[in-house]
Design an enzyme around this catalytic site. Structure first.
Site, mmCIF file in Angstrom:
data_model
loop_
_atom_site.group_PDB
_atom_site.id
_atom_site.type_symbol
_atom_site.label_atom_id
_atom_site.label_comp_id
_atom_site.label_asym_id
_atom_site.label_seq_id
_atom_site.Cartn_x
_atom_site.Cartn_y
_atom_site.Cartn_z
ATOM 1 N N THR A 177 0.837 -1.198 0.000
ATOM 2 C CA THR A 177 0.000 0.000 0.000
ATOM 3 C C THR A 177 0.876 1.253 0.000
ATOM 4 O OG1 THR A 177 -1.787 -1.133 1.135
ATOM 5 C CG2 THR A 177 -1.788 1.264 1.253
ATOM 6 N N GLN A 232 -4.613 -5.869 -7.287
ATOM 7 C CA GLN A 232 -5.108 -6.570 -6.114
ATOM 8 C C GLN A 232 -6.447 -5.955 -5.732
ATOM 9 O OE1 GLN A 232 -3.761 -6.120 -1.856
ATOM 10 N NE2 GLN A 232 -2.777 -8.087 -2.290
ATOM 11 N N HIS A 274 -7.646 -10.077 -2.546
ATOM 12 C CA HIS A 274 -7.003 -9.944 -1.233
ATOM 13 C C HIS A 274 -7.837 -10.700 -0.204
ATOM 14 C CE1 HIS A 274 -4.578 -8.657 1.956
ATOM 15 N NE2 HIS A 274 -4.371 -7.384 1.622
ATOM 16 N N GLY A 275 -7.376 -11.894 0.117
ATOM 17 C CA GLY A 275 -8.063 -12.715 1.105
ATOM 18 C C GLY A 275 -7.219 -12.955 2.334
ATOM 19 N N ALA A 276 -6.406 -11.957 2.714
ATOM 20 C CA ALA A 276 -5.451 -12.122 3.810
ATOM 21 C C ALA A 276 -5.584 -11.005 4.833
ATOM 22 C CB ALA A 276 -4.025 -12.153 3.243
ATOM 23 N N HIS A 277 -4.811 -11.111 5.916
ATOM 24 C CA HIS A 277 -4.519 -10.026 6.863
ATOM 25 C C HIS A 277 -5.735 -9.484 7.601
ATOM 26 C CE1 HIS A 277 -0.925 -9.189 3.960
ATOM 27 N NE2 HIS A 277 -0.853 -10.382 4.543
ATOM 28 N N TYR A 300 -8.722 -8.756 6.327
ATOM 29 C CA TYR A 300 -9.672 -8.002 5.513
ATOM 30 C C TYR A 300 -10.875 -8.890 5.175
ATOM 31 C CZ TYR A 300 -5.797 -4.748 5.474
ATOM 32 O OH TYR A 300 -4.794 -3.900 5.880
ATOM 33 N N ARG A 321 -4.799 -14.243 -2.431
ATOM 34 C CA ARG A 321 -3.813 -14.066 -1.356
ATOM 35 C C ARG A 321 -4.449 -14.481 -0.039
ATOM 36 N NH1 ARG A 321 0.137 -9.044 0.624
ATOM 37 N NH2 ARG A 321 1.988 -10.341 0.478
#
Length: 377
Positions: free
Chosen positions: A39, A114, A180-183, A185, A233
């Protein structure tokens, strides 16, 4: 820097392993080095400008086989959590992204946006104001109430927004998409028991918690051409919650990943903080290695590649890092543990890191300094 016993041997080994092409669907990458999403927040009003295009083009010219852009918001008001992050909807933002893709292609690279919905990480201070965070159960990453639980209509609308963004990416010239399927979110919040306490078909056991992600993947797959690559991800850790885990063992991980592979994921991008650490007891495989082993799909590894400091949180928290060799990484690549190596901070610091890695010149790489986050260089 860690020195190999033979500089010539290192160069030929790096070129042989990292320099191989890789095909995902209809996309062929010129090598096995990808730029991981970082980012940057240099898109006022959500619109990426010429400086953003030049930034990514420099990384493509520097040898990266694949560019994964910074996270970019899908067309859903609640998707945003941070100011000056680019959107992937709206005429001006999409025109900016088309220019980014054009510049990267001119430099010989390939690029995926992403696609991002931040879910329960959203705060009420980010435009549009008055829009609450949304997630599976109205629970934040810290376990406290935050935002609101999504209705079935909300779920359908978000699935559609992801699909529309993916179709748009293909239309304006991108080479694939990363979800974005991580962290922690939104997609990850459905996968994780800590934020998903739903009692309907989207909550419960691992396979049920994977349903939302599988529906997003299936809708994206249906919205794009059959050969247009879809990357997902994933991570065990969450933003500011580094001990969180989706799965405690390979069987639990398989229950999560199998529905996603069946829905149409072409590759899994496994976000870890240190690529060399084993994910589960009894095996040296890291998370990317397990994703590949359990699904048969190509995988991407990431995590402190090329740095002499261990990842200690968000990128800005590691103020400086020297350069280190990548022999342990090449060992794993040679064992076919994973297929692509994603590089984040080392590539922010040095656009030519891929070319230097491929030719055994990492001792010439620019060390990472968090001050480089203050400008697009």
């Amino acid at each position: 820097m860690t020195r190999p016993s033979s500089a010539h041997g290192y160069r030929s080994r790096a070129a042989r392993l990292l320099g191989r092409p890789l095909t995902l669907g209809d996309l062929t990458l010129r090598n096995r080095i990808a730029m991981a999403a970082v980012t940057r927040r240099f898109s006022p009003g959500g619109v990426p400008g010429e400086d953003v295009a030049a930034y990514y083009a420099r990384r493509a010219a520097g040898g990266a086989g694949l560019i994964v852009t910074e996270g970019t918001y899908i067309g859903r008001d609640a998707a945003a959590a941070y100011d000056r992050v680019p959107h992937f909807h709206g005429e001006r933002a999409l025109a900016g992204w088309a220019r980014v893709a054009e510049r990267v292609h001119e430099a010989g690279g390939r690029i995926m946006p992403q696609l991002w919905h931040t879910g329960v990480v959203r705060t009420d201070t980010v435009p549009p104001l008055g829009v609450p965070a949304e997630g599976p159960s109205g629970i934040g990453l810290d376990g406290r109430p935050h935002g609101r639980a999504m209705t079935l209509d909300d779920i359908d609308a978000v699935v559609e927004a992801f699909a529309e963004a993916a179709a748009t990416a293909e239309r304006i010239g991108f080479d694939g998409v990363e979800l974005h399927g991580a962290h922690g979110y939104l997609i990850d919040a459905f996968l994780w028991h800590g934020t998903n306490t739903r009692g309907d078909a989207y909550g419960g056991d691992h396979a049920s918690r994977a349903r939302f992600a599988a529906e997003v993947v299936a809708a994206v797959r249906a919205a794009v051409s059959p050969g247009f690559p879809v990357v997902l991800r994933l991570s065990q850790w969450k933003t500011d919650h580094y001990d969180a885990r989706l799965a405690e063992n390979p069987a639990e991980l398989e229950h999560l990943l199998a529905p996603l592979a069946a829905a149409g994921v072409d590759a899994f991008h496994a976000s870890t903080r240190r690529y060399w650490l084993p994910e589960f007891d009894g095996s040296d495989l890291n998370l990317a290695g397990w994703a590949k082993k359990l699904t048969g799909k190509p995988s991407i590894t990431v995590g402190s590649v090329g740095l002499d400091q261990q990842f200690a949180g968000a990128p800005g928290r590691t103020q400086r890092s020297g350069v280190t060799g990548i022999d342990p990484l090449l060992d794993r690549l040679e064992r076919d543990e994973f297929d692509v190596v994603a590089v984040a901070r080392a590539l922010v610091a040095d656009p030519e890191w891929p070319a230097k890695a491929l030719t055994g010149r990492l001792d010439e790489a620019v060390p990472y300094d968090a001050a480089r986050l203050d400008a697009l260089v």
